[in-house]
Enzyme design. Structure first.
Site, PDB file in Angstrom:
ATOM      1  N   VAL A 171     -19.351  12.631 -25.027  1.00 55.80           N
ATOM      2  CA  VAL A 171     -18.654  13.409 -26.027  1.00 55.80           C
ATOM      3  C   VAL A 171     -18.500  13.288 -26.795  1.00 55.80           C
ATOM      4  O   VAL A 171     -16.897  11.963 -26.703  1.00 55.80           O
ATOM      5  CB  VAL A 171     -17.841  14.392 -24.606  1.00 55.80           C
ATOM      6  N   CYS A 172     -18.101  13.113 -28.269  1.00 59.29           N
ATOM      7  CA  CYS A 172     -17.843  13.027 -29.093  1.00 59.29           C
ATOM      8  C   CYS A 172     -17.741  12.082 -29.324  1.00 59.29           C
ATOM      9  O   CYS A 172     -18.970  11.683 -29.430  1.00 59.29           O
ATOM     10  CB  CYS A 172     -16.030  13.218 -29.408  1.00 59.29           C
ATOM     11  N   THR A 173     -16.592  10.418 -29.532  1.00 63.60           N
ATOM     12  CA  THR A 173     -16.900   9.350 -30.333  1.00 63.60           C
ATOM     13  C   THR A 173     -16.940   8.268 -29.259  1.00 63.60           C
ATOM     14  O   THR A 173     -17.587   7.459 -28.962  1.00 63.60           O
ATOM     15  CB  THR A 173     -15.668   8.790 -31.456  1.00 63.60           C
TER      16      THR A 173
END
Length: 255
Positions: free
Chosen positions: A107-109
């Protein structure tokens, strides 16, 4: 991915660390923990409470070394991701768990952590807008989509996209009806009051302001990504000229 047998208990584990974005963890957790016959746990390098980017205190259930082989490994992102990019204790755990897992959800970075562990090499992937151009440093092909599935890797873009990724994964694990029941139960039917959720739709001045907020952190992430690329033996230039959009939280001046 074949559906898991209903009588098979799924073990789902999320990495917890200082400075993560709690929605990256708790959004997918909300979805996946509602799957039938499932155990969800959080794992960290300490059992002491940690704080997310906005100060929320969270504590891991167990140390990463005490985790069983997980069926699903969830890797959230957040500003604290930077400190783990060259932490071999965490990276080796990610590699080990991913090798035996049915699926990895970044998720995300969190995708950058997966990349630092060598899990993105040769894969299509996405991540937060401010780091999307860094994916080639990890041997990945950047894809500008909210959720990207490549084999056992489920990567989602910024923050709230983790909910979409988790629903898609839930459907793969237990069937579309199970995922739809969860979506209804949590009333996930987004109707945002503003059409500013991507750089393509955000007003130009808003985009410029948020870019300025995340600029320094983006530079630091690229420096780390270059070191990781050298360690992995990846020869790559960043995709494009920099961040592709503006989804990191502009309220956090620490960027």
């Amino acid at each position: 991915m074949p559906l898991a047998a209903p009588d098979t208990r799924l073990r789902i584990g999320s990495l917890l660390y200082e400075g993560l974005d709690q929605i990256d963890l708790t959004g997918p957790y909300e979805i996946l923990s509602r799957l039938p016959n499932t155990t969800c746990r959080t794992y960290g390098t300490t059992l002491e409470p940690v704080r997310d980017v906005n100060g929320l205190r969270l504590a891991a259930d167990e140390l990463i070394e005490d985790a069983p082989q997980l069926d699903v490994l969830q890797v959230p992102g957040g500003f604290g991701q930077e400190a783990l990019m060259e932490d071999e204790r965490v990276l080796s755990w990610l590699r080990s768990q991913a090798a035996g897992a049915t699926a990895v959800l970044s998720v995300c970075t969190g995708a950058l952590l997966c990349g630092a562990a060598g899990l993105l090499r040769g894969r299509r992937a996405t991540t937060h807008w401010a780091a999307h151009h860094l994916l080639p440093f990890f041997g990945a092909t950047p894809v500008d989509e909210r959720v990207v599935v490549d084999g056992t890797l489920y990567s989602s873009s910024g923050v709230t996209a983790g909910i979409d990724g988790a629903l898609l994964l839930a459907a793969e694990l237990r069937g579309a009806k199970a995922a739809q029941r969860i979506q209804l139960a949590v009333e996930y039917a987004p109707e945002p009051p503003f059409d500013a959720g991507t750089p393509r739709t955000a007003p130009a001045d808003v985009l410029a302001e948020v870019r300025a907020v995340v600029a320094a952190r983006t530079v630091q992430r690229e420096l780390t990504a270059r070191r990781v690329a050298a360690r992995l033996g990846v020869t790559a230039a960043p995709a494009g000229d920099g961040p592709r959009d503006a989804r990191e939280d502009p309220r956090d001046a620490r960027a």
